[in-house]
Design a protein around this motif. Structure first.
Motif, short mmCIF file in Angstrom:
data_model
loop_
_atom_site.label_atom_id
_atom_site.label_comp_id
_atom_site.label_asym_id
_atom_site.label_seq_id
_atom_site.Cartn_x
_atom_site.Cartn_y
_atom_site.Cartn_z
N UNK A 78 0.84 -1.21 0.00
CA UNK A 78 0.00 0.00 0.00
C UNK A 78 0.87 1.26 0.00
N UNK A 79 1.95 1.23 0.76
CA UNK A 79 2.85 2.38 0.80
C UNK A 79 3.46 2.65 -0.58
N UNK A 81 -11.86 1.14 -12.01
CA UNK A 81 -10.88 0.73 -11.02
C UNK A 81 -9.80 1.80 -10.86
N UNK A 82 -9.07 1.71 -9.76
CA UNK A 82 -7.98 2.64 -9.50
C UNK A 82 -6.71 2.12 -10.17
N UNK A 83 -6.23 2.86 -11.16
CA UNK A 83 -5.04 2.47 -11.92
C UNK A 83 -3.84 3.26 -11.45
N UNK A 84 -2.68 2.68 -11.65
CA UNK A 84 -1.44 3.37 -11.33
C UNK A 84 -0.26 2.45 -11.60
N UNK A 85 0.95 2.94 -11.42
CA UNK A 85 2.12 2.08 -11.56
C UNK A 85 2.10 0.98 -10.50
N UNK A 92 -4.70 2.54 0.17
CA UNK A 92 -4.48 2.52 -1.28
C UNK A 92 -5.74 2.18 -2.06
N UNK A 93 -6.57 1.28 -1.52
CA UNK A 93 -7.84 0.92 -2.14
C UNK A 93 -8.88 0.71 -1.04
#
Length: 313
Positions: free
Chosen positions: A137-138, A188-192, A252-253
């Motif tokens: 999450x960090x 949805x939550x996207x990211x690297x 994070x989610x």
């Protein structure tokens, strides 16, 4: 993504292999002005070669990937640098003497990575699962979010080659992708994300108490829940609740998104394993292994997962 800092191909016939340590020493001396006292092969995956290099009390990881993996490798190295700037140890690259991030050497793309102290976790205890969830999450929070319409590699797909290696493979892949699209990926939550976070990529330093996260060479921009799905695939679904609770507590989610996305992405992750090993079988690829049975076992594990899913597959 093309790395503007990559060097042109090096034209040597001496290849860095697990047992050709002289080539690795030559590489380090030529590109990093590093004269290692000791070079030791490390156990790696099926897509790369790695060594530990020591000079006095200092040590690093040398990592080599094939040229076709260069873009993803460079992308992951950039993520590792970003994470280390936030205080999370991630095995960031050490610039070569010329300032380059990666160098081409004997038909390989190579980086020198900072060493991350600690031991690789196993996820076999409640405490370790919590540490893994908190650290993931960090990392996700530090790397930020990106809309699913962002630039490559922000796409979920599976290669269509080699799906006839086994008769069950193509129908399963078709159903997995259909279910994935029903999940409404745009919401949805996207990211690297890391892309392949087995428990042992999390390294806990017993002295500082800090947990790092290494091996970002498979990174991409996908739903954050993809990393959770990868961990569940490696560890099994029964024991993962402490990890998921720690991850959600890390902000994070939400629980709702994890519950909605996890199982479709878990199926997708298993489908990715099936396609990967099917391709290796079709090509006769033994990179990183000594026995073709390892490829067969990887494909069989995926088949069993979908067989156990029952009538839905």
């Amino acid at each position: 993504m093309v790395d503007p800092h990559a060097s042109p191909d090096h034209t040597t016939d001496t290849e860095p292999t697990p047992h050709n340590l002289e080539a690795v020493a030559q590489l380090l001396a030529e590109h990093w002005a590093l004269h290692a006292d000791e070079i030791t092969p490390l156990e790696g995956g099926m897509n790369s070669l790695t060594w530990e290099a020591r000079s006095g009390s200092d040590h690093w990881v040398v990592k080599a990937v094939p040229p076709e993996s260069k873009d993803a490798f460079v992308f992951g190295l950039d993520l590792a640098k970003r994470l280390e700037r936030t205080g999370l140890p991630a095995g960031a690259p050490v610039a070569a003497a010329s300032g380059l991030t990666v160098v081409s050497f004997a038909r390989q793309v190579v980086a020198l990575l900072s060493w991350v102290e600690g031991r690789g976790l196993t996820g076999e205890s409640h405490t370790e699962l919590e540490v893994i969830g908190t650290t993931l999450a960090r990392a996700h929070r530090a790397l930020g979010m990106q809309n699913s319409k962002g630039s490559a590699p922000a796409r979920l797909y599976l290669p269509s080659e080699h799906l006839d290696v086994r008769p069950w493979l193509r129908p399963v892949i078709t159903k997995v992708m259909a279910r994935l699209h029903e999940t409404d990926l745009q919401t949805l939550t996207w990211g690297p994300v890391h892309g392949d976070p087995a428990p042992d990529v999390f390294r806990l330093d017993p002295v500082s108490g800090v947990c790092g996260m290494i091996d970002w060479s498979g990174a991409g921009v996908w739903p954050r829940a993809y990393d959770l799905a990868a961990l569940v695939m490696y560890q099994g679904t029964d024991s993962m609740r402490p990890l998921i609770e720690a991850y959600v507590a890390g902000g994070s989610l939400t629980h709702d998104e994890v519950e909605r996305a996890l199982h479709p992405l878990l199926d997708y992750r298993w489908a990715g394993q099936a396609v990967y090993f099917a391709g290796r079988i079709a090509r006769g690829d033994l990179t990183g292994i000594d026995d073709p049975a390892v490829n067969e076992a990887g494909l069989e594990a995926a088949r069993r997962w979908f067989a156990d899913r029952g009538d839905s597959y």
